[in-house]
Design a protein around this motif. Structure first.
Motif, PDB file in Angstrom:
ATOM      1  N   LYS A 264      33.495 -36.329  82.897  1.00  0.00           N
ATOM      2  CA  LYS A 264      32.337 -36.668  82.103  1.00  0.00           C
ATOM      3  C   LYS A 264      31.359 -37.463  82.677  1.00  0.00           C
ATOM      4  O   LYS A 264      30.388 -37.346  82.421  1.00  0.00           O
ATOM      5  CB  LYS A 264      33.147 -37.213  80.683  1.00  0.00           C
ATOM      6  N   ALA A 267      29.034 -35.207  84.882  1.00  0.00           N
ATOM      7  CA  ALA A 267      28.242 -34.550  83.797  1.00  0.00           C
ATOM      8  C   ALA A 267      26.999 -35.506  83.243  1.00  0.00           C
ATOM      9  O   ALA A 267      26.012 -34.973  83.143  1.00  0.00           O
ATOM     10  CB  ALA A 267      28.680 -33.906  82.717  1.00  0.00           C
ATOM     11  N   PHE A 268      27.520 -36.754  82.917  1.00  0.00           N
ATOM     12  CA  PHE A 268      26.465 -37.452  82.457  1.00  0.00           C
ATOM     13  C   PHE A 268      25.408 -37.876  83.342  1.00  0.00           C
ATOM     14  O   PHE A 268      24.013 -37.833  83.077  1.00  0.00           O
ATOM     15  CB  PHE A 268      27.118 -38.805  81.768  1.00  0.00           C
ATOM     16  N   ASP A 273      22.733 -36.585  79.527  1.00  0.00           N
ATOM     17  CA  ASP A 273      22.874 -36.510  77.994  1.00  0.00           C
ATOM     18  C   ASP A 273      23.694 -37.437  77.247  1.00  0.00           C
ATOM     19  O   ASP A 273      24.849 -37.835  77.812  1.00  0.00           O
ATOM     20  CB  ASP A 273      23.392 -35.257  77.877  1.00  0.00           C
ATOM     21  N   THR A 276      27.173 -36.551  76.187  1.00  0.00           N
ATOM     22  CA  THR A 276      28.201 -36.788  77.203  1.00  0.00           C
ATOM     23  C   THR A 276      28.656 -38.020  77.356  1.00  0.00           C
ATOM     24  O   THR A 276      29.887 -38.159  77.907  1.00  0.00           O
ATOM     25  CB  THR A 276      27.510 -35.836  78.351  1.00  0.00           C
ATOM     26  N   GLU A 279      31.333 -38.913  74.961  1.00  0.00           N
ATOM     27  CA  GLU A 279      32.475 -38.371  75.531  1.00  0.00           C
ATOM     28  C   GLU A 279      33.009 -39.003  76.504  1.00  0.00           C
ATOM     29  O   GLU A 279      34.464 -38.919  76.754  1.00  0.00           O
ATOM     30  CB  GLU A 279      32.324 -36.947  75.742  1.00  0.00           C
ATOM     31  N   TYR A 280      32.481 -39.465  77.461  1.00  0.00           N
ATOM     32  CA  TYR A 280      32.976 -40.146  78.656  1.00  0.00           C
ATOM     33  C   TYR A 280      33.708 -41.425  78.362  1.00  0.00           C
ATOM     34  O   TYR A 280      34.715 -41.592  78.623  1.00  0.00           O
ATOM     35  CB  TYR A 280      31.976 -40.453  79.630  1.00  0.00           C
TER      36      TYR A 280
END
Length: 666
Positions: A264, A267-268, A273, A276, A279-280
């Motif tokens: 995560k 991805a961030f 985002d 995201t 979510e991390y």
């Protein structure tokens, strides 16, 4: 706003005792000293007890940490990278510069200071520090050495009127335009930034932290727009390397929960985002079983004048299994602490969720954790995540141990504590009280209380950090004196807490002033917090629970009623929690400006004179260990070894050579 720098019981006093300290082999802690700064080295005990997989994970996460260094320099000021690189280029061409040894020593001290502060503003006071060498000397030296530089850096370096404050908290001025931090483009005013944030605010039940990873600038039409920190965006050159090493770290993760959190974070960084990022944070909080852990990314908002954008920081660590039993005991009683606090029931959490606590060993420090670093951390910062999923609280044991070991026999307690009796109490219980106050501050203080419905996390604006640190400190102080700690076996005596109470009041009223220049106000949030508590209590001590007395031309703190002092802590805790829960900006402004900002000038002069005689540095920072990796023919890691021999100058030159991908202007 939950990173506990927690200098309260350690940084200024640098405890002198050894009774509660770990026994270990001889280790050289002291490295360098210049201006008001001292550089230390920290040990990484039990690193050899980690598996090869865990050691490899620490190494990869450490590499991901170090690649963010340029980001923090740039966030602290748009000219910092240009200045640092010009200074370093001149430094390595020493043999071409015709000057005296004294001239060169002055130049070297300035460069060391720039490294320490990650820019040209003092890391704590926020004031710009000026070179002791002249502009003419610098220009001539660069010409002799063949060093090219942007002439725009000269007024920034040498003119005291240009960018004098990194982050200003001065009332009545435009906080954005009058702060040198590079969180906003040139010409962006406070009102414009606040209007943009208000228009883009996420009011959902699970809001995204708008502005956490971006810079507001004006486009060619004069309109405000956002530049996002991400791969392919602002700071992308550095984040590409961060992502590479996070992906390498995935090869060595200890479990699926840890792997998910790192995925995560990758991805961030790749997308920027903020959903995201949420979510991390949730995945990171849920990872409870891993021994190796980390902080990585845009985290704390102290140096953004509006408290929105996070600075780059990273710390790689692993769990101290034995010491963690102490913090787990505290966190397992989090609901008891919440229920028994002095705050109004309206502001208490009905159910404290997911407070996990541990004692850690720092393995690498980077970004806003380097060279100066916190000794306690509580994350994530989003209140709704903390409420629904909990938080992680850590106490960084090996750093506190380094502070104490490096400060033995410095004479501080003999100079400032009132008598042998209080010094004996402090020597016996001071370290333990320091550990426990840190634990209480981080494990339950920051995680306590709740905002009322509709109250925004940024309602207190520029005073939010001071109020939040005061809230956590007061929570810790109030319960430090509670018999519950003796009952739990965390304190050995009902009188032990007195060591912590004396130090808090002495520091807040007197000794932390060694960090302030004569005639200056207090600007830094943690220092404001400590003075706010100490001054408020002192003013409200109508029965002389606390007083300052004169003896032989010197002033000392005397506590006459420790239980009365605890009662006052509880009263102030209730008010600070009310201000927080209700988002009462007017009350926050009033209490901060009345108790936290102004300095007693006569007492300040005295404290500075007494401290100067001790020849101590009030600020400490660290050099990191160096990780040496052995690989086989297939490129697989077969061993990771620590090296503690690198010096302060050598380390920073190496970091600038090996971890500096950003352009001069970002």
């Amino acid at each position: 706003m939950k990173k506990g720098i927690l200098c309260t019981l350690y940084i200024v006093t640098m405890s002198l005792f050894v009774g509660c300290q770990k026994q270990q082999q001889k280790f050289e802690y002291n490295v360098d000293k210049f201006y008001d700064l001292e550089i230390l080295r920290y040990d990484v005990p039990e690193f050899d007890s980690l598996s090869l997989q865990q050691k490899s994970l620490v190494y990869c996460l450490s590499e991901a940490a170090l690649w963010g260094r340029d980001i923090l320099f740039d966030q602290n000021g748009r000219y910092n990278l240009r200045i640092r690189r010009a200074l370093e280029a001149l430094y390595v061409q020493r043999d071409k510069v015709q000057c005296t040894d004294q001239d060169w020593a002055v130049f070297e001290r300035y460069l060391k200071r720039v490294w320490f502060s990650n820019g040209i503003h003092h890391h704590y006071s926020e004031d710009k520090f000026l070179p002791e060498f002249t502009q003419e000397w610098f220009v001539a030296a660069c010409e002799q050495a063949g060093v090219t530089y942007d002439p725009a850096i000269l007024p920034v370096m040498f003119n005291p009127a240009v960018m004098p404050k990194r982050t200003t908290a001065q009332d009545g001025v435009d906080l954005v335009l009058n702060s040198a931090g590079n969180y906003y483009g040139e010409g962006v005013a406070q009102a414009e930034a606040e209007a943009w944030y208000a228009a883009h605010k996420d009011n959902s039940p699970e809001p995204k932290w708008i502005g956490l990873n971006s810079k507001l600038v004006k486009n060619s039409k004069g309109e405000i727009e956002e530049q996002v920190y991400k791969v392919g965006g602002l700071y992308g050159e550095a984040l590409e390397h961060v992502v590479y090493w996070l992906k390498e770290a995935l090869k060595y993760t200890e479990n699926d929960a840890q792997k998910l959190a790192i995925e995560k974070m990758i991805a961030f960084n790749e997308t920027g985002d903020l959903q995201t990022f949420n979510e991390y944070c949730i995945a990171w909080v849920k990872d409870l079983d891993s021994r190796v852990d980390y902080v990585n990314g845009f985290t704390e908002t102290y140096t953004d004048p509006l408290g929105i954008t996070g600075t780059w920081e990273s710390m790689v660590n692993f769990k101290d299994l034995a010491a963690t039993k102490r913090t787990q005991l505290i966190s397992s009683n989090a609901q008891w602490f919440e229920d028994h606090s002095t705050t109004d029931p309206r502001f208490k959490k009905e159910e404290v969720k997911g407070v996990t606590a541990k004692v850690i060993t720092a393995a690498i420090l980077a970004g806003d954790c380097y060279p100066a670093t916190p000794i306690g951390i509580n994350l994530p910062n989003a209140n709704w995540i903390r409420k629904e999923y909990g938080s992680k609280s850590v106490t960084i044991d090996n750093l506190m141990h380094a502070y104490n070991e490096a400060a033995k026999g410095n004479g501080f307690n003999e100079e400032f504590m009132i008598d042998d009796e209080i010094r004996a109490i402090y020597e016996k219980y001071g370290a333990l009280c320091g550990d426990l106050h840190t634990d209480l501050h981080e494990c339950v203080g920051h995680g306590s209380g709740k905002l009322l419905p509709g109250v925004s996390k940024d309602a207190l604006k520029e005073h939010a950090s001071t109020i939040e640190e005061a809230r956590a400190d007061l929570f810790g102080l109030y319960f430090l004196g509670d018999p519950k700690l003796v009952e739990l076996g965390l304190l050995p005596s009902k009188d032990a807490y007195k060591a912590g109470y004396y130090q808090q009041q002495m520091n807040g009223l007197m000794t932390q002033l060694v960090r302030i220049e004569p005639g200056k106000d207090i600007e830094e949030a943690h220092m404001r917090n400590r003075q706010l508590i100490a001054n408020w209590v002192y003013e409200h001590a109508t029965n002389k629970e606390v007083e300052i007395i004169a003896r032989d031309g010197k002033h000392y703190l005397r506590i006459n009623d420790y239980e009365g002092l605890r009662r006052l802590y509880g009263e102030l805790l209730a008010e600070i929690q009310r201000i927080t829960s209700e988002g009462d900006y007017a009350a926050a402004k009033e209490i901060v400006e009345k108790y936290a900002v102004k300095v007693n000038q006569d007492l300040h002069k005295e404290i500075l004179a007494r401290y100067k005689k001790l020849n101590l540095a009030p600020y400490k920072g660290f050099v990191n260990p160096v990780y040496h990796v052995t690989r086989n023919a297939a490129g697989e890691i077969t061993d990771v070894q620590l090296d503690f021999t690198e010096g302060y100058v050598e380390q920073h030159l190496r970091y600038s050579r090996d971890y500096s991908p950003l352009p001069d202007v970002n």
